[in-house]
Design an enzyme around this catalytic site. Structure first.
Site, PDB file in Angstrom:
ATOM      1  N   ASP A  52       0.850  -1.187   0.000  1.00 36.82           N
ATOM      2  CA  ASP A  52       0.000   0.000   0.000  1.00 36.82           C
ATOM      3  C   ASP A  52       0.892   1.246   0.000  1.00 36.82           C
ATOM      4  O   ASP A  52       2.036   1.203   0.456  1.00 36.82           O
ATOM      5  CB  ASP A  52      -0.894   0.032   1.236  1.00 36.82           C
ATOM      6  CG  ASP A  52      -1.925  -1.089   1.249  1.00 36.82           C
ATOM      7  OD1 ASP A  52      -2.181  -1.662   0.177  1.00 36.82           O
ATOM      8  OD2 ASP A  52      -2.472  -1.372   2.325  1.00 36.82           O
ATOM      9  N   ARG A  55      -1.058  -1.159  -8.533  1.00 41.40           N
ATOM     10  CA  ARG A  55      -2.394  -0.690  -8.150  1.00 41.40           C
ATOM     11  C   ARG A  55      -2.391   0.843  -8.244  1.00 41.40           C
ATOM     12  O   ARG A  55      -1.583   1.513  -7.605  1.00 41.40           O
ATOM     13  CB  ARG A  55      -2.746  -1.122  -6.738  1.00 41.40           C
ATOM     14  CG  ARG A  55      -4.130  -0.616  -6.274  1.00 41.40           C
ATOM     15  CD  ARG A  55      -4.197  -0.564  -4.761  1.00 41.40           C
ATOM     16  NE  ARG A  55      -4.439  -1.876  -4.166  1.00 41.40           N
ATOM     17  CZ  ARG A  55      -3.970  -2.227  -2.965  1.00 41.40           C
ATOM     18  NH1 ARG A  55      -3.195  -1.409  -2.290  1.00 41.40           N
ATOM     19  NH2 ARG A  55      -4.251  -3.407  -2.456  1.00 41.40           N
ATOM     20  N   LYS A 108      -6.317   7.274  -6.857  1.00 43.52           N
ATOM     21  CA  LYS A 108      -6.250   8.721  -7.087  1.00 43.52           C
ATOM     22  C   LYS A 108      -5.332   9.397  -6.074  1.00 43.52           C
ATOM     23  O   LYS A 108      -4.570  10.292  -6.415  1.00 43.52           O
ATOM     24  CB  LYS A 108      -7.648   9.343  -7.012  1.00 43.52           C
ATOM     25  CG  LYS A 108      -8.519   9.056  -8.219  1.00 43.52           C
ATOM     26  CD  LYS A 108      -9.837   9.818  -8.129  1.00 43.52           C
ATOM     27  CE  LYS A 108     -10.742   9.518  -9.320  1.00 43.52           C
ATOM     28  NZ  LYS A 108     -12.034  10.248  -9.236  1.00 43.52           N
ATOM     29  N   GLY A 109      -5.427   8.993  -4.810  1.00 40.28           N
ATOM     30  CA  GLY A 109      -4.687   9.628  -3.732  1.00 40.28           C
ATOM     31  C   GLY A 109      -5.625  10.409  -2.833  1.00 40.28           C
ATOM     32  O   GLY A 109      -6.423  11.208  -3.316  1.00 40.28           O
ATOM     33  N   ALA A 110      -5.533  10.151  -1.519  1.00 42.07           N
ATOM     34  CA  ALA A 110      -6.506  10.735  -0.593  1.00 42.07           C
ATOM     35  C   ALA A 110      -5.876  11.520   0.546  1.00 42.07           C
ATOM     36  O   ALA A 110      -6.585  12.038   1.396  1.00 42.07           O
ATOM     37  CB  ALA A 110      -7.385   9.630  -0.010  1.00 42.07           C
TER      38      ALA A 110
END
Length: 316
Positions: free
Chosen positions: A136, A186, A189-191
């Protein structure tokens, strides 16, 4: 970041609220929507149930930014046991891990040892198909060492994959190297609340960055090099765009995936799978379910209804 989301993050970080909710006998239904189980056995049972519905799973042990060596070891043991269970069940041995839950808060050398051990567990228990240890991606302070960790373990021949965030300015260059490597990637978008010098900040700009990354990961070059793209999205527009690009560039449906969170847009998950799209669900398990689950409410206020219904029902 919207005020609502900030409020939910505050609840997620509150030790007293977390303790109260996780001890409540009324919150079982809420936890079950977003979390696959309180231990590895329950997580494996949920993964088997999903497979019967044509959905795959990537199992994640709940916890992040861990500096306690005992908790790090407990995480490693839990995921190692799940890897064995997935293999015995004939499922994809597909695990997701945060580097900060496996030693990065102590040292990246310690993290590398733990991650490598889990990757070997995946290799030993898998069947060589979609078996992988997915790294991740967390906030931008760990982007570089996480990518370095991926490339190091990949060079050792271990079954590892990595997550990239489309909104980071650096992602175009990172993807070029990953495509050349024939990586399993994977894309999200990015949070995280990153500054403008690090990432694009507008919604339209994030969407456009994600589309550009889709084009890169589904290019003819990526297909020829053996790239395996995984599109982490709940945005039907992005999934439709990926389907279109994949078809135009001659990608087979079993060579890329859409990945979503357990409990988010389940009807659409089913619709995609029925249409022949490979769908994988991010399936967290573990005791510390409240911080993760309430963040899902922060992302979509409509999920708050599940909290109230769970408390009203008294169901476990």
């Amino acid at each position: 970041m919207p005020l609502w989301q900030k409020m939910m993050i505050g609840l997620a970080r509150s030790a007293s609220v977390t303790r109260l909710m996780q001890e409540s006998r009324y919150m079982g239904r809420f936890a079950r929507r977003f979390v696959g189980g309180r231990d590895g056995d329950e997580g494996l049972a949920r993964a088997r149930a999903l497979r019967e519905r044509g959905l795959s799973a990537s199992l994640f042990y709940l916890g992040e930014y861990v500096a306690d060596p005992a908790e790090i070891e407990a995480t490693r043991r839990a995921l190692s046991g799940v890897a064995q269970g997935l293999g015995q069940a004939g499922l994809d041995v597909h695990l997701s891990v945060d580097p900060t839950q496996l030693g990065a808060m102590i040292s990246w050398d310690a993290c590398r040892g733990n991650v490598a051990a889990l990757a070997r567990d995946v290799a030993e228990n898998g069947r060589g198909g979609r078996d992988v240890l997915m790294l991740d991606m967390e906030d931008s302070s760990v982007t570089e060492p996480t990518l370095d960790l991926y490339h190091t373990l990949r060079a050792e021949g271990l079954p590892v994959a990595v997550t990239v965030q489309a909104y980071l300015h650096r992602t175009e260059g990172d993807l070029a190297r990953l495509v050349a490597d024939g990586a399993r990637v994977r894309l999200v978008k990015g949070a995280f609340a990153e500054p403008g010098r690090v990432a694009v900040t507008g919604r339209a700009e994030r969407d456009e960055a994600y589309r550009r990354a889709i084009v890169t990961l589904l290019s003819p070059e990526a297909r020829e090099r053996g790239v395996y793209p995984v599109f982490g999205t709940h945005d039907h527009r992005m999934a439709a765009f990926a389907e279109h690009v994949a078809q135009v560039n001659g990608w087979q449906r079993d060579r890329w995936e859409v990945e979503m969170l357990l409990g988010v847009r389940p009807a659409w998950q089913r619709e995609l799978a029925d249409r022949g799209v490979s769908v994988r669900l991010y399936l967290p398990f573990g005791r510390d379910w409240w911080p993760y689950s309430i963040r899902r409410v922060g992302e979509n206020p409509a999920n708050l209804g599940f909290v109230f219904r769970s408390m009203a029902s008294g169901a476990e």
